[in-house]
Motif scaffolding. Structure first.
Motif, mmCIF file in Angstrom:
data_model
loop_
_atom_site.group_PDB
_atom_site.id
_atom_site.type_symbol
_atom_site.label_atom_id
_atom_site.label_comp_id
_atom_site.label_asym_id
_atom_site.label_seq_id
_atom_site.Cartn_x
_atom_site.Cartn_y
_atom_site.Cartn_z
ATOM 1 N N VAL A 20 20.381 5.477 80.263
ATOM 2 C CA VAL A 20 19.625 5.731 79.036
ATOM 3 C C VAL A 20 19.167 4.408 78.447
ATOM 4 C CG1 VAL A 20 19.723 6.668 76.688
ATOM 5 C CG2 VAL A 20 20.862 7.876 78.576
ATOM 6 N N LEU A 21 17.850 4.286 78.227
ATOM 7 C CA LEU A 21 17.253 3.059 77.713
ATOM 8 C C LEU A 21 16.461 3.383 76.440
ATOM 9 C CD1 LEU A 21 15.952 1.965 81.190
ATOM 10 C CD2 LEU A 21 17.698 0.694 79.936
ATOM 11 N N PRO A 22 17.082 3.270 75.261
ATOM 12 C CA PRO A 22 16.350 3.519 74.018
ATOM 13 C C PRO A 22 15.247 2.481 73.856
ATOM 14 C CG PRO A 22 18.506 2.575 73.562
ATOM 15 C CD PRO A 22 18.479 2.885 75.024
ATOM 16 N N CYS A 23 14.046 2.931 73.513
ATOM 17 C CA CYS A 23 12.888 2.038 73.562
ATOM 18 C C CYS A 23 11.997 2.195 72.337
ATOM 19 C CB CYS A 23 12.090 2.342 74.831
ATOM 20 S SG CYS A 23 10.539 1.436 74.981
ATOM 21 N N LEU A 24 11.678 1.076 71.711
ATOM 22 C CA LEU A 24 10.695 1.033 70.635
ATOM 23 C C LEU A 24 9.865 -0.238 70.813
ATOM 24 C CD1 LEU A 24 9.468 2.145 68.033
ATOM 25 C CD2 LEU A 24 11.220 0.902 66.748
ATOM 26 N N ASN A 25 8.654 -0.055 71.316
ATOM 27 C CA ASN A 25 7.725 -1.175 71.522
ATOM 28 C C ASN A 25 8.314 -2.277 72.407
ATOM 29 O OD1 ASN A 25 5.708 0.051 69.934
ATOM 30 N ND2 ASN A 25 6.574 -0.809 68.052
ATOM 31 N N GLU A 26 8.641 -1.912 73.633
ATOM 32 C CA GLU A 26 9.210 -2.865 74.599
ATOM 33 C C GLU A 26 8.315 -3.004 75.824
ATOM 34 O OE1 GLU A 26 11.479 -4.707 73.813
ATOM 35 O OE2 GLU A 26 12.863 -3.723 72.424
ATOM 36 N N ALA A 27 6.989 -2.980 75.613
ATOM 37 C CA ALA A 27 6.049 -3.021 76.736
ATOM 38 C C ALA A 27 6.253 -4.257 77.610
ATOM 39 C CB ALA A 27 4.612 -2.973 76.205
ATOM 40 N N GLU A 28 6.508 -5.393 77.010
ATOM 41 C CA GLU A 28 6.672 -6.619 77.793
ATOM 42 C C GLU A 28 7.977 -6.640 78.569
ATOM 43 O OE1 GLU A 28 6.169 -10.089 75.432
ATOM 44 O OE2 GLU A 28 4.146 -9.574 74.773
ATOM 45 N N ALA A 29 9.022 -6.069 78.003
ATOM 46 C CA ALA A 29 10.343 -6.143 78.630
ATOM 47 C C ALA A 29 10.562 -5.085 79.702
ATOM 48 C CB ALA A 29 11.429 -6.012 77.553
ATOM 49 N N LEU A 30 9.897 -3.951 79.596
ATOM 50 C CA LEU A 30 10.178 -2.826 80.473
ATOM 51 C C LEU A 30 10.079 -3.133 81.971
ATOM 52 C CD1 LEU A 30 8.646 0.168 78.504
ATOM 53 C CD2 LEU A 30 10.958 0.083 79.478
ATOM 54 N N PRO A 31 9.038 -3.813 82.443
ATOM 55 C CA PRO A 31 8.973 -4.073 83.891
ATOM 56 C C PRO A 31 10.197 -4.834 84.404
ATOM 57 C CG PRO A 31 6.835 -4.441 82.889
ATOM 58 C CD PRO A 31 7.801 -4.246 81.758
ATOM 59 N N TRP A 32 10.653 -5.819 83.659
ATOM 60 C CA TRP A 32 11.833 -6.595 84.056
ATOM 61 C C TRP A 32 13.068 -5.722 84.087
ATOM 62 C CZ3 TRP A 32 16.653 -7.930 82.321
ATOM 63 C CH2 TRP A 32 17.257 -9.074 82.884
ATOM 64 N N VAL A 33 13.264 -4.917 83.051
ATOM 65 C CA VAL A 33 14.449 -4.058 82.963
ATOM 66 C C VAL A 33 14.451 -3.013 84.075
ATOM 67 C CG1 VAL A 33 15.646 -2.349 81.544
ATOM 68 C CG2 VAL A 33 14.704 -4.406 80.473
ATOM 69 N N LEU A 34 13.331 -2.316 84.246
ATOM 70 C CA LEU A 34 13.282 -1.223 85.214
ATOM 71 C C LEU A 34 13.392 -1.709 86.653
ATOM 72 C CD1 LEU A 34 10.595 1.011 83.495
ATOM 73 C CD2 LEU A 34 13.079 1.350 83.559
ATOM 74 N N ALA A 35 12.954 -2.934 86.905
ATOM 75 C CA ALA A 35 13.077 -3.494 88.255
ATOM 76 C C ALA A 35 14.532 -3.749 88.628
ATOM 77 C CB ALA A 35 12.285 -4.791 88.356
ATOM 78 N N ARG A 36 15.417 -3.758 87.649
ATOM 79 C CA ARG A 36 16.828 -4.058 87.880
ATOM 80 C C ARG A 36 17.730 -2.839 87.797
ATOM 81 N NH1 ARG A 36 14.064 -8.248 86.652
ATOM 82 N NH2 ARG A 36 14.700 -10.342 87.310
ATOM 83 N N ILE A 37 17.152 -1.661 87.681
ATOM 84 C CA ILE A 37 17.952 -0.443 87.756
ATOM 85 C C ILE A 37 18.453 -0.292 89.187
ATOM 86 C CG2 ILE A 37 17.909 2.077 87.582
ATOM 87 C CD1 ILE A 37 17.731 0.768 84.877
ATOM 88 N N PRO A 38 19.742 -0.112 89.409
ATOM 89 C CA PRO A 38 20.264 0.006 90.778
ATOM 90 C C PRO A 38 19.577 1.124 91.561
ATOM 91 C CG PRO A 38 22.066 -0.349 89.240
ATOM 92 C CD PRO A 38 20.843 -0.129 88.403
ATOM 93 N N ALA A 39 19.386 0.901 92.842
ATOM 94 C CA ALA A 39 18.718 1.862 93.717
ATOM 95 C C ALA A 39 19.431 3.210 93.685
ATOM 96 C CB ALA A 39 18.675 1.326 95.150
ATOM 97 N N GLY A 40 18.650 4.263 93.555
ATOM 98 C CA GLY A 40 19.209 5.606 93.547
ATOM 99 C C GLY A 40 19.594 6.112 92.173
ATOM 100 N N TRP A 41 19.632 5.234 91.183
ATOM 101 C CA TRP A 41 19.931 5.659 89.816
ATOM 102 C C TRP A 41 18.628 6.044 89.120
ATOM 103 C CZ3 TRP A 41 24.005 1.985 87.163
ATOM 104 C CH2 TRP A 41 25.136 1.864 88.003
ATOM 105 N N ARG A 42 18.706 6.866 88.085
ATOM 106 C CA ARG A 42 17.522 7.272 87.347
ATOM 107 C C ARG A 42 17.478 6.590 85.993
ATOM 108 N NH1 ARG A 42 15.802 13.152 84.939
ATOM 109 N NH2 ARG A 42 17.990 13.087 84.266
ATOM 110 N N ALA A 43 16.328 6.009 85.674
ATOM 111 C CA ALA A 43 16.122 5.386 84.370
ATOM 112 C C ALA A 43 15.507 6.410 83.425
ATOM 113 C CB ALA A 43 15.201 4.179 84.501
#
Length: 248
Positions: A20-43
């Motif tokens: 679970v990733l609570p988000c409020l105006n994180e357009a710049e950070a999202l690509p970095w964060v989502l690229a680091r979600i472990p394989a097979g897990w759901r963001a």
């Protein structure tokens, strides 16, 4: 000599995990964060009213987007928990201050039955990463929690993992900044084994430090209205383990 036939070992199954990733105006950070979600897990990116296109960016990077119109950190976190379907649910901030890949050992502790709730103890990364008011807010939280439950935690960081059904059973109702703290207090009152993992590299933003101070104020009011649970103060349920990886 009798021949022995061996077969390749089966790969370890991927744990059933939602992040679970609570988000409020994180357009710049999202690509970095989502690229680091472990394989097979759901963001699960919970958009809490962003105006910078965060929801679209999250979808473009493979995340499931949940919309929560009610503003508030707790509202976003709980909407994500309600939308989760995995057996294990993790929480992580969405501002690139923490690497969600660090959640892997948290999940392993829960799956192995070593803990019911695992929290990360943050370590400031870089000079000035954890300003004085942020440290003060975090220290206040830890002291209040210790008086309320007897838990010897040093940090109530946003990295955490637990079983979904158990979290839903806590009936959390704080929809603002007190949600993470309410989770720990109710888990302690329910007799959960709560573990803290140290060495989590992090950069602390002004927004988070203000939220932590707000959490301290909220829980101080709640604690003054209730007596500490019997037995908790004399037998804390926390353990501490050290993380070996750090945010990149």
């Amino acid at each position: 000599m009798r021949a022995v036939t061996t077969s390749p070992s089966s790969p370890c199954p991927v744990p059933d995990v939602d992040v679970v990733l609570p988000c409020l105006n994180e357009a710049e950070a999202l690509p970095w964060v989502l690229a680091r979600i472990p394989a097979g897990w759901r963001a699960l990116v919970v958009d809490n009213g962003s105006t910078d296109g965060s929801a679209g960016i999250a979808r473009a990077h493979g995340a499931t987007v949940v919309h929560e119109a009610r503003r508030g950190f707790g509202a976003a976190c709980h909407a994500g928990l309600a939308a989760a379907t995995a057996g294990i649910v993790c929480f992580c901030d969405c501002d690139a201050s923490l690497d969600p890949g660090l959640l892997v050992p948290f999940v392993r502790e829960v799956l192995d039955g070593e803990a019911d709730l695992v929290l990360g103890r943050r370590r400031p990364q870089g000079r000035g990463a954890w300003p004085a008011h942020a440290r003060a807010g975090n220290l206040a939280l830890a002291r209040i929690l210790r008086r309320r439950t007897g838990l010897r935690l040093h940090d109530l960081g946003p990295l955490r993992a637990a079983r979904r059904e158990a979290l839903l059973g806590l009936d959390l109702d704080d929809r603002r900044s007190g949600y993470p703290l309410q989770m720990v207090v109710r888990a302690a009152d329910a007799g959960w084994r709560i573990a803290g993992r140290s060495g989590i590299s992090a950069s602390v933003t002004g927004l988070r430090s203000r939220r932590e101070i707000s959490q301290a104020s909220a829980i101080r009011s709640a604690c003054s209205a209730s007596r500490p649970s019997q037995g908790l103060a004399s037998s804390p349920r926390t353990t501490s383990t050290k993380a070996h990886s750090s945010a990149s």
